[in-house]
Enzyme design. Structure first.
Site, PDB file in Angstrom:
ATOM      1  CG  HIS A  81      37.401  46.049  41.663  1.00 26.81           C
ATOM      2  ND1 HIS A  81      38.224  46.711  40.775  1.00 26.81           N
ATOM      3  CD2 HIS A  81      37.804  44.748  41.642  1.00 26.81           C
ATOM      4  CE1 HIS A  81      39.091  45.853  40.258  1.00 26.81           C
ATOM      5  NE2 HIS A  81      38.847  44.654  40.758  1.00 26.81           N
TER       6      HIS A  81
ATOM      7  CG  HIS B 203      40.623  41.641  39.306  1.00 33.16           C
ATOM      8  ND1 HIS B 203      40.662  42.497  40.386  1.00 33.16           N
ATOM      9  CD2 HIS B 203      41.735  40.855  39.443  1.00 33.16           C
ATOM     10  CE1 HIS B 203      41.728  42.252  41.135  1.00 33.16           C
ATOM     11  NE2 HIS B 203      42.398  41.267  40.591  1.00 33.16           N
TER      12      HIS B 203
ATOM     13  CB  CYS C 148      37.518  46.810  37.255  1.00 33.30           C
ATOM     14  SG  CYS C 148      36.377  48.074  37.852  1.00 33.30           S
TER      15      CYS C 148
END
Length: 376
Positions: A338, A350, A290
């Site tokens: 994240h 993402h 990510c």
């Protein structure tokens, strides 16, 4: 994936992708992610002929260990989230290890330069000592008494004082250089200790990542084909539900920021990676995690930013949600494990987790911790 055209207003690509991912069939057209309808209920599996106790078609499929498939989904999500946290720790330790290695090389070069300087200073000190020896090493009073000319003595005395000062300066510089070498040696020792500690952190994080991913994969491997398909649908429904709840708060009501030129380039890079697989620790070009995706997207836009989502949160300027604009980074979960990039229209791009590809999702499909801006 082909090059994504620059956004102008609400990009058709973003709208189409977002609608495909986050809305169910039959959603009324209009503003992206606004007033979505409930996802369509999947068709019930065919009922076996004349079963003794037919299963309720509306009941969820059972998962491994007698758990509901929804609970299995939550367990898998949690394992992958823990792997994401460990991945961030691994990436940070890796970046720190590289920084320490670079610093050790820099210190080594300083030590070499310092040793060369000491050799030169010692040579000069030896030359001064030899010159004094050739003059007999007489004190100034004796030289005056033996001199035939007071003016010659005074001239020589001046040169002597100059020589004494030069010798004193030389010895001071030699002492200072030796002290610097001792300090470099201590700093190098400290850097080595930090380097080793970071390597241990890397190994520990790597082990945690592998354990969590293995546990998640084992859970998923026990599912039948029908259950796996339903699992994906449950994931989408959970994202849809979270996004719908987020939009219902009016979170997007005042969000209308426009991307900067750098922001547009970052969004173009990130969306061009859609379809590439997630891989922990990866920064492209074939796969990403990510924060590898977001950091590389902004590097492509001409801005270097921290490598990990936690460091991106710590070091980049925070902005209010209402001021969010395309290119900003959305940090998710309380532990900042994240990150995604906002692309406009209530969507973000993402790299989700192992086993999934870089994709577009609702900006509110996970708990938002903060929004940060690389080009503030």
């Amino acid at each position: 994936m082909g090059t994504v055209r620059r956004r102008r207003g609400a990009s058709p690509l973003v709208l189409l992708c977002a609608m495909a991912i986050l809305t169910a069939p039959g959603l009324a057209t209009g503003m992206a992610y606004a007033a979505p309808s409930a996802p369509a209920t999947p068709a019930a599996p065919a009922t076996p002929a004349a079963p003794a106790s037919p299963r309720d078609p509306a009941a969820p499929l059972p998962g491994p260990g007698g758990k509901s498939l929804e609970q299995v989904r939550k367990d898998i999500d949690e394992l992958y989230r823990q792997a994401g946290t460990a991945t961030d720790a691994y990436n940070l330790a890796e970046a720190e290890t590289k920084a320490q290695s670079d610093k050790i090389v820099e210190i080594a070069n300083l030590v070499v330069a310092g040793q060369e300087r000491i050799t030169t200073l010692k040579s000069r000190a030896g030359a001064a000592a030899r010159a004094q020896y050739r003059s007999g090493g007489l004190p100034p009073g004796a030289q005056l008494a033996l001199s035939d000319s007071p003016s010659q003595f005074l001239d020589g005395a001046g040169r002597l004082r100059q020589g004494e000062k030069a010798t004193s300066d030389l010895l001071s510089e030699l002492s200072r250089t030796q002290s610097e070498l001792q300090r470099y040696a201590q700093e190098a020792s400290d850097r080595w200790k930090t380097l080793e500690a970071n390597r241990v952190k890397q190994e520990d994080s790597k082990k945690q990542i592998q354990e969590k991913i293995k546990a998640a994969e084992e859970l998923e491997s026990k599912l039948e084909a029908e259950e796996k398909a339903r699992l994906i649908q449950l994931e989408q429904e959970a994202q849809y539900k979270a996004q719908t709840a987020w939009l219902s708060t009016g979170a997007m009501k005042d969000v209308n920021g426009k991307a900067t030129e750098a922001g547009k380039r970052a969004v173009q890079f990130a969306t061009a990676q859609m379809g590439k697989p997630y891989e922990w620790g990866a920064e492209g070009p074939g796969s990403f995690d990510c924060s590898g995706l977001t950091s590389q997207a902004w590097l492509a836009a001409g801005r270097g930013i921290p490598r990990t989502s936690q460091e991106q949160l710590r070091l980049l300027p925070k902005v209010a949600l209402k001021d969010m604009r395309p290119g900003d980074l959305i940090i998710y979960f309380d532990d900042a494990s994240h990150v995604g990039m906002y692309v406009g229209d209530g969507a973000m791009v993402h790299a989700p987790r192992p086993g999934r590809n870089v994709t577009m999702a609702g900006a509110g499909s996970m708990p938002i911790k903060a929004v940060v801006r690389p080009d503030a």
